[in-house]
Motif scaffolding. Structure first.
Motif, PDB file in Angstrom:
ATOM      1  N   ARG A   6      -9.166  10.065   3.427  1.00 50.06           N
ATOM      2  CA  ARG A   6     -10.203   9.370   4.199  1.00 50.06           C
ATOM      3  C   ARG A   6      -9.945   9.460   5.698  1.00 50.06           C
ATOM      4  N   ARG A   7      -8.702   9.647   6.096  1.00 48.62           N
ATOM      5  CA  ARG A   7      -8.350   9.676   7.519  1.00 48.62           C
ATOM      6  C   ARG A   7      -7.972  11.091   7.936  1.00 48.62           C
ATOM      7  N   ASN A  29       0.830  -1.202   0.000  1.00 46.17           N
ATOM      8  CA  ASN A  29       0.000   0.000   0.000  1.00 46.17           C
ATOM      9  C   ASN A  29       0.864   1.251   0.000  1.00 46.17           C
ATOM     10  N   LYS A  58      -5.301  -2.678  10.319  1.00 44.51           N
ATOM     11  CA  LYS A  58      -6.312  -3.275   9.449  1.00 44.51           C
ATOM     12  C   LYS A  58      -5.953  -4.684   8.983  1.00 44.51           C
ATOM     13  N   GLN A  97      -2.312   2.815  11.089  1.00 45.60           N
ATOM     14  CA  GLN A  97      -3.648   2.523  10.576  1.00 45.60           C
ATOM     15  C   GLN A  97      -3.617   1.346   9.611  1.00 45.60           C
ATOM     16  N   MET A  98      -2.593   1.306   8.753  1.00 47.99           N
ATOM     17  CA  MET A  98      -2.483   0.197   7.808  1.00 47.99           C
ATOM     18  C   MET A  98      -2.221  -1.114   8.542  1.00 47.99           C
ATOM     19  N   LYS A 123      -8.991   2.819  -2.775  1.00 48.10           N
ATOM     20  CA  LYS A 123      -8.223   2.056  -1.790  1.00 48.10           C
ATOM     21  C   LYS A 123      -6.724   2.313  -1.915  1.00 48.10           C
ATOM     22  N   ASP A 157      -6.118   5.524  -0.303  1.00 48.85           N
ATOM     23  CA  ASP A 157      -6.877   5.638   0.947  1.00 48.85           C
ATOM     24  C   ASP A 157      -7.565   6.998   1.028  1.00 48.85           C
ATOM     25  N   SER A 158      -8.305   7.317  -0.028  1.00 45.63           N
ATOM     26  CA  SER A 158      -8.978   8.612  -0.089  1.00 45.63           C
ATOM     27  C   SER A 158     -10.398   8.449  -0.611  1.00 45.63           C
ATOM     28  N   ASP A 189     -17.532  -0.048   2.265  1.00 43.94           N
ATOM     29  CA  ASP A 189     -16.192  -0.609   2.113  1.00 43.94           C
ATOM     30  C   ASP A 189     -16.135  -2.047   2.624  1.00 43.94           C
ATOM     31  N   VAL A 203     -14.600   5.098  -2.536  1.00 45.65           N
ATOM     32  CA  VAL A 203     -13.306   5.033  -1.854  1.00 45.65           C
ATOM     33  C   VAL A 203     -12.253   4.541  -2.838  1.00 45.65           C
TER      34      VAL A 203
END
Length: 325
Positions: A204-205, A33, A75, A71-72, A184, A187-188, A133, A182
């Motif tokens: 997104r965060r 990612n 998940k 955060q990654m 992916k 991540d937006s 999501d 989203v």
């Protein structure tokens, strides 16, 4: 970190088996990612020497925050479980299989809003598009409140994740957003900011403002294919265009010949979906039908409706609701 390791251990107990189709690394390996985000940051830049590229990569790498990496990592256990449950298939390629004889419950369950029309954090006002999501979090284009609201599974109220600063055209504002998806890889959120005639990318965060990626477009609906290309309905020109990453003009894939009724037209297109073969499906409010557009085939193929408005099974009344393939 120990909690994450324990969760991974729990997922794998008695469930390891050989499968034919491995998941894409980005689903289970955070560094993939990271590479995707770096690629997006550098897309469109031109270099005359490899050292220039290396220097830019180093600069962007240094901008990564500890919180984003955490955060990654957090998940990964949930994504591992989803990959295993799907037999090893990549999450972004997941298909929803509905049995031909499936029966639906007569009554639905409210998952967002349901407290009357209003501006409260537990209310919505003219919600238009939505996106769900992999973790069942719902993102709603709360049109008349000029915001995008995130609703977690089982939540009784939402959280504003984009806009929410009144109607306007500033970077931290939206004006009647009509749809949201989203992205992916970055991540937006990608938002149809219809009132401002633009498409906006919003982190997104903890994002406090968005970035306009496409201007002068009366965006009505949008979706993204497995390759990361963006498909957008321009209801001002009655057309659908595909935008590969970094493109600003896009390629016409449906309609685009004005408002007429010959096979090459769209009439008041509302929502869009793209299948794994990159065929484009468009719901047309003005024609009460759903049409399919295939590369290399002139005109559209009517796949639902097309017999005028009505309650009969051969007719449709196309509402402003999203659909998927």
């Amino acid at each position: 970190m120990q909690v994450s390791l324990d969760a991974v251990k729990h997922v794998f107990i008695n469930r390891i088996e050989v499968i034919d189709c491995d998941a894409k690394l980005a689903d289970v390996w955070p560094i993939e990612n990271v590479w995707g985000i770096l690629k997006e940051k550098l897309r469109g830049r031109e270099y005359s020497h490899i050292e220039q590229l290396k220097n830019d990569i180093k600069k962007e790498w240094q901008k990564f925050s500890v919180s984003l990496c955490q955060q990654m990592m957090d998940k990964i256990p949930a994504r591992l479980k989803l990959v295993i449950d799907q037999g090893g298939y990549a999450l972004r390629e997941r298909l929803i299989h509905i049995h031909l004889n499936a029966r639906w419950k007569p009554n639905g369950v409210t998952v967002a809003g349901g407290n009357g029309k209003g501006t409260g954090i537990n209310q919505l006002s003219m919600p238009s598009g939505l996106y769900v999501d992999d973790e069942q979090t719902i993102y709603v284009a709360d049109r008349e409140n000029h915001r995008i609201v995130e609703w977690k599974p089982g939540a009784t109220s939402g959280q504003v994740v984009a806009g929410g600063n009144g109607a306007g055209s500033n970077a931290n504002q939206l004006y009647q957003p009509f749809d949201v998806i989203v992205d992916k890889e970055s991540d937006s959120l990608i938002i149809c900011d219809q009132g401002n005639k633009r498409v906006v990318r919003w982190p997104r965060r903890n994002g406090i403002s968005g970035e306009t990626i496409i201007s002068n477009i009366f965006c009505r609906g949008l979706t993204m294919d497995d390759d990361g290309s963006l498909y957008i309905i321009d209801n001002g020109n009655y057309e659908v265009r595909r935008y590969r990453r970094g493109e600003s003009k896009g390629t016409l894939v449906a309609g685009g010949h004005g408002i007429r009724h010959d096979p090459g037209q769209l009439f008041e297109p509302q929502y869009i979906a793209v299948d794994k073969d990159h065929a484009v499906y468009v719901s047309e409010h003005g024609q009460s039908r759903v049409t399919k557009w295939v590369k290399g085939v002139e005109g559209r193929i009517i796949v639902a409706g097309g017999n005028g408005k009505g309650p009969e099974l051969t007719r449709m009344i196309v509402r402003s609701y999203k659909f998927s393939t």
